[in-house]
Enzyme design. Sequence first.
Site, mmCIF file in Angstrom:
data_model
loop_
_atom_site.group_PDB
_atom_site.id
_atom_site.type_symbol
_atom_site.label_atom_id
_atom_site.label_comp_id
_atom_site.label_asym_id
_atom_site.label_seq_id
_atom_site.Cartn_x
_atom_site.Cartn_y
_atom_site.Cartn_z
ATOM 1 N N CYS A 10 0.841 -1.201 0.000
ATOM 2 C CA CYS A 10 0.000 0.000 0.000
ATOM 3 C C CYS A 10 0.875 1.249 0.000
ATOM 4 C CB CYS A 10 -0.932 0.013 1.210
ATOM 5 S SG CYS A 10 -1.979 -1.456 1.330
ATOM 6 N N GLU A 111 -0.792 -2.206 -6.178
ATOM 7 C CA GLU A 111 -0.322 -3.353 -5.393
ATOM 8 C C GLU A 111 0.455 -4.282 -6.317
ATOM 9 O OE1 GLU A 111 -0.047 -3.654 -2.441
ATOM 10 O OE2 GLU A 111 -1.636 -2.563 -1.415
#
Length: 259
Positions: A10, A111
């Site tokens: 993240c 991601e």
Amino acid sequence: MHFKEVTPMCGRFALVTNEPIVRAQFHLDELPELLPRFNIAPSQPVLFLVEVDHQLKALQLTWGLVPFWAKNKKIGSKMINAHCETITSKPAFRQSFKTKRGLLLMSGFYEWHETKNKPKQPFFITRNDNQLLAIAGLWDSWQSEDGQEVVQSCCLITTEANRFLRPIRNRMPVILTEKEQTLWLDTDHYNQASLLSLLKPYDIDDLKAYPVSTRVNNARYEEVDAIRPIQDKQHILSEQKDENTATSWASHRAFTLKK
């Protein structure tokens, strides 16, 4: 050209929007200047919303929380994310959790998916309707010992990945609905149990994810094609099973920027 691979959890996102869209979605009166940003990395300024006197205020904060008590601001580079499971116990986050909550805004986040014997593949995750994501965040204000420097900084909060994102990564940012945002932003009241109940995997089926170029592995890469899907439909994921959604979204963004 070789790009060094950097894949923090993240740890990258994009904000590609304009003032009318942000004002309308979050009912804001004033906004700082918004420029399209395709690969936002830690230590860079981010758009962050807080509630002041029952009205939302937009700030530009540094991504990477520097607690008010820190001896050195460099600690912020290690504080880009707060795990929801330890947010009430870790000294760096527990006070901000009580009194300094806010929203980090983004168009979508990156991601990296790990596959055995293959390079990590970056994916871009966003909403199918192209609305901005409102991520639960914390902020704080730090001042140097001599009083000459003030740093206002923030972090985002992560939780377990939902069913949709689990094939890519095991964690995700906490995405709040409009109703949840109201409770999260109300720092006049503190109910630990109620607030913690918000920090859960996103349970609305309106996300899409698609593979993008490994150029985004380099934090210095800021071109529009960072958010464009690569032509590998085998890996494109969508809750609506629409292979054209990702391409049309990126094309729309690119067209908007050229106007």
